[in-house]
Design an enzyme around this catalytic site. Structure first.
Site, PDB file in Angstrom:
ATOM      1  N   GLN A   1       7.620  -5.688  -6.692  1.00 57.24           N
ATOM      2  CA  GLN A   1       6.621  -5.375  -7.719  1.00 57.24           C
ATOM      3  C   GLN A   1       7.106  -4.261  -8.643  1.00 57.24           C
ATOM      4  O   GLN A   1       7.636  -3.240  -8.197  1.00 57.24           O
ATOM      5  CB  GLN A   1       5.314  -4.947  -7.053  1.00 57.24           C
ATOM      6  CG  GLN A   1       4.161  -4.781  -8.028  1.00 57.24           C
ATOM      7  CD  GLN A   1       2.866  -4.428  -7.311  1.00 57.24           C
ATOM      8  OE1 GLN A   1       2.633  -3.262  -7.013  1.00 57.24           O
ATOM      9  NE2 GLN A   1       2.038  -5.428  -7.038  1.00 57.24           N
TER      10      GLN A   1
ATOM     11  N   CYS B   1      -3.188  -0.934  -9.851  1.00 54.29           N
ATOM     12  CA  CYS B   1      -3.196   0.364  -9.171  1.00 54.29           C
ATOM     13  C   CYS B   1      -4.246   1.290  -9.790  1.00 54.29           C
ATOM     14  O   CYS B   1      -4.253   1.514 -11.008  1.00 54.29           O
ATOM     15  CB  CYS B   1      -1.822   1.018  -9.260  1.00 54.29           C
ATOM     16  SG  CYS B   1      -1.771   2.638  -8.446  1.00 54.29           S
TER      17      CYS B   1
ATOM     18  N   ASN C   1      -8.330 -10.891  -3.267  1.00 57.80           N
ATOM     19  CA  ASN C   1      -7.942  -9.662  -2.565  1.00 57.80           C
ATOM     20  C   ASN C   1      -9.120  -8.693  -2.570  1.00 57.80           C
ATOM     21  O   ASN C   1      -9.848  -8.609  -3.549  1.00 57.80           O
ATOM     22  CB  ASN C   1      -6.719  -9.053  -3.267  1.00 57.80           C
ATOM     23  CG  ASN C   1      -6.313  -7.700  -2.721  1.00 57.80           C
ATOM     24  OD1 ASN C   1      -6.141  -6.753  -3.478  1.00 57.80           O
ATOM     25  ND2 ASN C   1      -6.161  -7.574  -1.421  1.00 57.80           N
ATOM     26  N   GLY C   2      -9.264  -7.968  -1.468  1.00 58.56           N
ATOM     27  CA  GLY C   2     -10.271  -6.914  -1.422  1.00 58.56           C
ATOM     28  C   GLY C   2     -11.316  -7.091  -0.347  1.00 58.56           C
ATOM     29  O   GLY C   2     -12.019  -8.095  -0.321  1.00 58.56           O
ATOM     30  N   GLU C   3     -11.369  -6.115   0.579  1.00 55.11           N
ATOM     31  CA  GLU C   3     -12.458  -5.992   1.563  1.00 55.11           C
ATOM     32  C   GLU C   3     -12.504  -7.149   2.571  1.00 55.11           C
ATOM     33  O   GLU C   3     -13.572  -7.521   3.056  1.00 55.11           O
ATOM     34  CB  GLU C   3     -13.802  -5.853   0.841  1.00 55.11           C
ATOM     35  CG  GLU C   3     -14.826  -4.987   1.547  1.00 55.11           C
ATOM     36  CD  GLU C   3     -14.409  -3.536   1.740  1.00 55.11           C
ATOM     37  OE1 GLU C   3     -14.932  -2.916   2.668  1.00 55.11           O
ATOM     38  OE2 GLU C   3     -13.558  -3.017   0.976  1.00 55.11           O
TER      39      GLU C   3
ATOM     40  N   LYS D   1      -0.695  -8.957 -10.601  1.00 52.10           N
ATOM     41  CA  LYS D   1      -1.895  -8.546  -9.876  1.00 52.10           C
ATOM     42  C   LYS D   1      -2.771  -7.725 -10.805  1.00 52.10           C
ATOM     43  O   LYS D   1      -2.276  -6.851 -11.528  1.00 52.10           O
ATOM     44  CB  LYS D   1      -1.544  -7.732  -8.625  1.00 52.10           C
ATOM     45  CG  LYS D   1      -2.782  -7.386  -7.792  1.00 52.10           C
ATOM     46  CD  LYS D   1      -2.451  -6.622  -6.520  1.00 52.10           C
ATOM     47  CE  LYS D   1      -3.737  -6.388  -5.716  1.00 52.10           C
ATOM     48  NZ  LYS D   1      -3.502  -5.554  -4.516  1.00 52.10           N
TER      49      LYS D   1
ATOM     50  N   MET E   1       0.870  -1.181   0.000  1.00 48.47           N
ATOM     51  CA  MET E   1       0.000   0.000   0.000  1.00 48.47           C
ATOM     52  C   MET E   1       0.904   1.226   0.000  1.00 48.47           C
ATOM     53  O   MET E   1       1.577   1.508   0.995  1.00 48.47           O
ATOM     54  CB  MET E   1      -0.932  -0.003   1.209  1.00 48.47           C
ATOM     55  CG  MET E   1      -1.923  -1.149   1.225  1.00 48.47           C
ATOM     56  SD  MET E   1      -2.974  -1.162   2.702  1.00 48.47           S
ATOM     57  CE  MET E   1      -3.913   0.343   2.447  1.00 48.47           C
ATOM     58  N   GLU E   2       0.933   1.927  -1.109  1.00 51.64           N
ATOM     59  CA  GLU E   2       1.800   3.083  -1.284  1.00 51.64           C
ATOM     60  C   GLU E   2       1.571   4.100  -0.161  1.00 51.64           C
ATOM     61  O   GLU E   2       0.444   4.494   0.114  1.00 51.64           O
ATOM     62  CB  GLU E   2       1.525   3.737  -2.644  1.00 51.64           C
ATOM     63  CG  GLU E   2       2.491   4.836  -3.021  1.00 51.64           C
ATOM     64  CD  GLU E   2       3.864   4.304  -3.395  1.00 51.64           C
ATOM     65  OE1 GLU E   2       4.816   5.107  -3.369  1.00 51.64           O
ATOM     66  OE2 GLU E   2       3.995   3.108  -3.700  1.00 51.64           O
TER      67      GLU E   2
ATOM     68  N   ARG F   1      -5.645  -3.336   3.894  1.00 52.47           N
ATOM     69  CA  ARG F   1      -6.113  -2.468   4.974  1.00 52.47           C
ATOM     70  C   ARG F   1      -6.603  -3.257   6.179  1.00 52.47           C
ATOM     71  O   ARG F   1      -6.456  -2.824   7.323  1.00 52.47           O
ATOM     72  CB  ARG F   1      -7.227  -1.559   4.454  1.00 52.47           C
ATOM     73  CG  ARG F   1      -6.759  -0.529   3.433  1.00 52.47           C
ATOM     74  CD  ARG F   1      -7.924   0.262   2.870  1.00 52.47           C
ATOM     75  NE  ARG F   1      -8.876  -0.602   2.160  1.00 52.47           N
ATOM     76  CZ  ARG F   1     -10.126  -0.261   1.885  1.00 52.47           C
ATOM     77  NH1 ARG F   1     -10.601   0.909   2.279  1.00 52.47           N
ATOM     78  NH2 ARG F   1     -10.915  -1.098   1.237  1.00 52.47           N
TER      79      ARG F   1
END
EC number: 1.3.1.-
Length: 321
Positions: free
Chosen positions: A68, A98, A199-201, A139, A8-9, A224
């Site tokens: 990456q 991204c 991936n996600g949530e 990804k 996560m940038e 997150r």
């Protein structure tokens, strides 16, 4: 079942990778992207994003780290991937997910999901340039503005040589807004022959269970959710997870690293940023955040952390904004 730690940038960098892999559960980490655009990058660029390259491509706790790359020029990406491979990364990952406007405007990340032919050319070029012993992974999201080319993109990436595929279950247009469309990952998983990672949530064990049910994927990438709950990977695996008392020493260790690697004007912000995530799961983090949210003095913050994050009603000498 494997659990991946997402990049996560500006948040989940090598400093937080170190902290989040000190608790059990995470099997593989992926770095933030290295932007590749028109030139051959020096080793120090890769090592700045992935200092783990100097230590066997593993975190201090021994978790493997993949590096990456992001870009749109197949030849330039291949040349840089070949140079990166000389530093012995655990794998080279290619970013087609991204959603940042600046990145997409410069033909990087999710915008390329409208061009599956280019995706195939990029992965093919990188795969040819990199020794067979170094895996190349990718990804993607479900698409850019919509999902119409989702399966085309997945086929393009995997047929070109991607050994694994992480799929973020939203389009670029969806951003990070709930929900995540985990069932669409299931369609991709059924359409390709390589391992697919969902991936996600995923914020809680119940989310993992539902994601597994809808996608059919045992392997997941956490972002997150694990920043907010450093014990999430452990909980998913049925392992003991850290409570607030176990997280406080991680905050202190994180701060020690922040003082070394982050410019002074951003140091306090990095700690508060993590506390702001942690308060989603740990109420004590919310109290701590309120206590120090206006504090800038690094010495005061360091002393507070060394004392175990006490939150008295008032503390003389605190430097306010």
């Amino acid at each position: 079942m494997k659990i991946y730690l997402a990049p996560m940038e500006g948040l989940l960098d090598h400093l937080l990778r170190d902290m989040l892999t000190r608790t059990p559960g995470v099997d593989i980490c992926v770095t933030e992207f290295v932007r590749v655009s028109g030139s051959l990058l020096p080793n120090r660029t890769f090592q700045r994003i992935a200092p783990e390259l100097l230590h066997g491509s593993r975190t201090p706790s021994g978790v493997p780290v993949r590096v990456q790359l992001l870009g749109s020029d197949p030849a330039c990406l291949a040349e840089n991937a070949a140079k990166l491979a000389e530093l012995a990364p655990m794998a080279i990952d290619l970013n087609f997910g991204c959603p940042a406007k600046t990145v997409n405007r410069h033909r990087g990340g999710a915008v390329l999901l409208d061009e599956p032919e280019l995706l195939h050319e990029i992965v093919s070029s990188v795969r040819r340039a990199v020794p067979a012993a170094v895996p190349v992974t990718a990804k993607m999201r479900l698409g850019y503005n919509d999902r119409t080319r989702m399966l085309d993109c997945a086929h393009a990436l995997t047929s070109a040589g991607a050994a694994e595929l992480v799929v973020h279950a939203r389009t670029k247009a969806d951003g990070y807004k709930p929900p995540a469309y985990w069932h669409e990952i299931g369609r991709i998983r059924e359409a390709v022959t390589v391992p697919v990672i969902a991936n996600g949530e995923i914020w809680a064990v119940d989310d993992y269970v539902q994601c597994q049910l809808e996608s059919g994927c045992d392997d997941v990438m956490l972002g997150r959710g694990i920043v907010a709950d450093p014990g999430l990977a452990a909980r998913i695996k049925g392992l003991p997870a850290p409570d607030w008392d176990a997280i406080k020493p991680l905050l202190a260790a994180f701060w020690d690293d922040v003082l070394i690697y982050i410019l002074p004007k951003y140091q306090a912000g990095r700690l508060k940023q993590w506390l702001n995530y942690l308060k989603r799961i740990h109420p004590e983090a919310g109290i701590a955040f309120e206590h120090i949210k206006t504090v800038k003095d690094a010495d005061v913050i360091g002393a507070w952390l060394a004392e175990g994050c006490p939150v008295p009603a008032a503390e003389p000498g605190w430097t306010k904004a």
